[in-house]
Design an enzyme around this catalytic site. Structure first.
Site, PDB file in Angstrom:
ATOM      1  N   GLU B  62       3.632  24.523   4.953  1.00 12.66           N
ATOM      2  CA  GLU B  62       4.761  24.837   4.066  1.00 12.66           C
ATOM      3  C   GLU B  62       4.756  24.026   2.772  1.00 12.66           C
ATOM      4  O   GLU B  62       5.191  24.498   1.734  1.00 12.66           O
ATOM      5  CB  GLU B  62       6.093  24.606   4.793  1.00 12.66           C
ATOM      6  CG  GLU B  62       6.448  25.698   5.787  1.00 12.66           C
ATOM      7  CD  GLU B  62       5.769  25.544   7.128  1.00 12.66           C
ATOM      8  OE1 GLU B  62       5.171  24.465   7.384  1.00 12.66           O
ATOM      9  OE2 GLU B  62       5.832  26.484   7.945  1.00 12.66           O
ATOM     10  N   HIS B 131      15.664  25.753  15.107  1.00  8.05           N
ATOM     11  CA  HIS B 131      15.326  27.069  14.538  1.00  8.05           C
ATOM     12  C   HIS B 131      16.553  27.906  14.209  1.00  8.05           C
ATOM     13  O   HIS B 131      16.467  29.122  14.135  1.00  8.05           O
ATOM     14  CB  HIS B 131      14.436  27.857  15.511  1.00  8.05           C
ATOM     15  CG  HIS B 131      12.979  27.553  15.366  1.00  8.05           C
ATOM     16  ND1 HIS B 131      12.463  26.305  15.571  1.00  8.05           N
ATOM     17  CD2 HIS B 131      11.929  28.336  15.014  1.00  8.05           C
ATOM     18  CE1 HIS B 131      11.148  26.337  15.376  1.00  8.05           C
ATOM     19  NE2 HIS B 131      10.809  27.550  15.023  1.00  8.05           N
TER      20      HIS B 131
END
Lengths: 328, 326
Positions: B62, B131
């Site tokens: 990322e 998450h």
């Protein structure tokens, strides 16, 4: 590889002296309170910066970390505008809003100095992606310190450049210390260029090339090594090169330097990059000494003029404060 | 052209497809965007249509997804970088905050960063604490970038096209549970919405509900229930957290004199904090009740379905908050 002609060698000498005088003057100005913030001097590393940037063409690109003054000057940024940036003036290369760590000139493909260790490495990959995407000829020369090879950005950026075969020369300026922590105390591998092996040898030879480990105090060796690396990157993709150099001053101003001995520093002063290149030139060309002396004097004058220019420049305005946050 | 009901997923896909046809410099990079077709199937078929040069699968990296997009944008491309979910944006935080948002200012306007960082947020799917984030306000904290939070297919399409065409970096945050929501969307290339304009999604005179994204759905449901009791809520969808357009909120508040802010993010330092602060500054004389905030509970989101639901906002919680200020 044959050495370039005398006028080129003299230009390298001029640049190295310019950088040295610039940095010495910056240290003074800092002590006098005219330069604020951090100040990371390039003293001792001039041969790496000058030799590496000399290997590039106009179509190529430079990006680096926060120790960026030397590279900005080597890439040809106007010394007055660089000094003005140091003093926080609106005539500075970044309008006085960037400071010592954020010198850039888009027209010269100097994409800036960056303050977060490793933070510019993905940017280098992105700039190289544009070159590849638009089928241009350029190469990105991405400088980083030895400390940056231990941060996540390094691995992600080098890996991506290998997978996408991007035209980047990743150049580790190994000045032996990440702030006060020596390479031996910070990195599993101490021959840092070995880290290329983590991203090499994909299908059909795709991936990172492990480049040379250069004597970063020898401007000619750096020039030759980076020239070959640039050629590789242009044709085949990324390559990692290490340049062994030494920072003769502290990490930033006010560094007590408890992590190294005076004797160690002295040993590098004696064999510093500028003195070494001067001796080389004097051996190679008869009667060059007066030419070199004149360059020394000229550079002092150049710095005097730059300081005068900066001191006479306006400080940024309230309008500058709020401009360029967004594209309007 | 006529409007056609499509899902948010289809709206996003068509916005991406149209803009990629429109401008060669627009390309997509991210995890599983190509061969897989997008983990939310937004880019399904794109690899065949546009090729691997413009639909670029990346490693799970990322930091470099966000950072390389910044560099490519500075150099003149128009990347659409995808972070699979906003949970992973925390890994890329430096690239987003220090580079995407700041390089223009830091170098005095020498660089522009015309990129979109697309991602999905939101809880409610039993994915556990790491998450299930809805941290949109964090990203709205920083000058130099825009933050888009669409709540309908109509907005998703018009806002994404606007984001791609704009020269500023945009963090474009979709809600992972809303991709199948359907709404009429104008067909054709020309449908582009303005950046930084909020939208009145339901008119009413009794209370102003300020919300965005998933909160919009909860708020509209709550408004229908409240109407049965004779309470007419005006529901204002912010659509963008930056630029933040509170003018319609102020106008609405002048007639309702009451406000509830609804969002899925955590309850401290959130959008509600900002809206409440601005209301008390600008609308003090119109204020008949404290501004109420409905947000997630101040806990990490748990796995078990029953307590996850307990932690999230709901129409019932919104109704209760409205009844406190009426």
């Amino acid at each position: 590889m044959a050495l370039p002609k005398k006028d080129i060698l003299l230009e390298w000498y001029r640049q190295m002296v310019l950088i040295r005088r610039f940095e010495e003057r910056c240290a003074e100005l800092y002590q006098r309170g005219l330069i604020g913030g951090f100040l990371h001097l390039y003293i001792g590393q001039e041969a790496t910066g000058v030799g590496a940037v000399a290997a590039l063409g106009e179509q190529d690109h430079v990006i680096t970390a926060y120790r960026d003054h030397g590279l900005a000057l080597a890439r040809g940024l106007d010394v007055n505008a660089v000094m003005a940036e140091m003093l926080g003036r609106r005539t500075g290369v970044s309008g006085g809003k960037g400071g010592s760590m954020h010198l850039a000139d888009r027209d010269l493909h100097m994409w800036g100095g960056y303050g977060i260790v490793g933070g510019h490495l993905p940017l280098a990959a992105g700039i190289a992606l544009k070159i590849q995407y638009m089928e241009e000829d350029g190469v990105v020369l991405a400088f980083m310190g030895d400390g940056a090879t231990n941060i996540g950005y390094f691995h992600e950026a080098l890996n991506l450049s290998a997978v996408w075969e991007l035209p980047v020369v990743w150049l580790i300026e190994n000045n032996q210390y990440g702030m006060g922590t020596s390479v031996e105390r910070a990195s599993g591998a101490t021959e840092l260029v070995q880290k290329a092996m983590a991203y090499c040898c994909g299908p059909n030879g795709r991936g990172m090339k492990k480049g040379p480990r250069l004597d970063g105090m020898d401007v000619a060796e750096v020039y030759e090594g980076i020239s070959e690396a640039v050629e590789h990157a242009r044709k085949h993709g990324p390559i990692l090169v290490e340049s062994l150099t030494y920072r003769l001053e502290g990490h930033s101003m006010g560094d007590p330097q408890r992590y190294r001995t005076k004797e160690e520093v002295e040993s590098f002063v004696e064999n510093g990059p500028i003195g070494r290149f001067r001796s080389f030139l004097c051996d190679k060309y008869k009667d060059i000494e007066s030419t070199l002396d004149k360059i020394d004097d000229d550079m002092l004058k150049t710095i005097d003029d730059a300081v005068e220019f900066a001191e006479n420049s306006e400080v940024p305005t309230e309008e500058d404060l709020i401009s360029h946050v967004y594209v309007e | 052209m006529a409007d056609r009901p499509i899902t948010i997923r289809e709206a996003l896909s068509s916005a991406l497809r149209e803009e990629m046809h429109r401008d060669e410099r627009v390309f997509i990079m991210g995890e599983e965007v190509g061969v897989w077709g997008g983990t939310y199937a937004v880019t399904r078929g794109f690899l065949d249509e546009f090729g691997a040069k413009r639909v670029r699968d990346t490693p799970i990296s990322e930091m470099v997804i966000a950072g390389a997009a910044v560099g490519a944008a500075m150099a003149g491309l128009r990347p659409i970088a995808e972070l699979m979910t906003i949970n992973f944006a925390f890994v890329a935080m430096d690239a987003i905050v220090n580079h995407m948002a700041k390089v223009r200012y830091m170098f005095n306007g020498q660089f522009t960063v015309p990129m979109v960082l697309r991602t999905t947020s939101g809880g409610g799917k039993q994915l556990g604490a790491t998450h299930s984030h809805a941290p949109e306000p964090i990203f709205a904290h920083f000058p130099g970038m825009y933050v888009a939070v669409p709540g309908t297919a109509y907005d998703a399409k018009g806002m994404l096209k606007a984001a791609i065409r704009d020269d500023n970096p945009v963090m474009f945050i979709e809600h992972s549970t809303m991709l199948q929501r359907r709404a009429p969307v104008p067909e054709g290339d020309d449908f582009v919405l303005p950046i930084g304009k909020s939208d009145i999604k339901r008119a009413g005179d009794d209370v102003t509900i300020v919300t965005y994204q998933k909160g919009l759905e909860w708020s509209l449901e709550a408004a229908e229930e409240l109407a049965k009791d004779g309470i007419e809520a005006e529901v204002i969808d912010l659509r963008w957290l930056r630029p933040l357009d509170l003018e319609p909120v102020f106008e609405s508040f002048k007639k309702t004199n009451r406000c509830v802010v609804v969002e899925e993010s955590l309850p401290m330092f959130n959008v509600g904090s900002e809206v409440a602060a601005q209301l008390q500054n600008e609308m003090f004389d119109y204020m008949d009740a404290p501004v109420k905030r409905v947000a997630a509970m101040d806990v990490p989101l748990p796995y078990a379905d029953n307590i996850e639901k307990m932690a999230l906002p709901s129409p019932e919680k919104i109704i209760a908050a409205v009844k406190e200020v009426i």
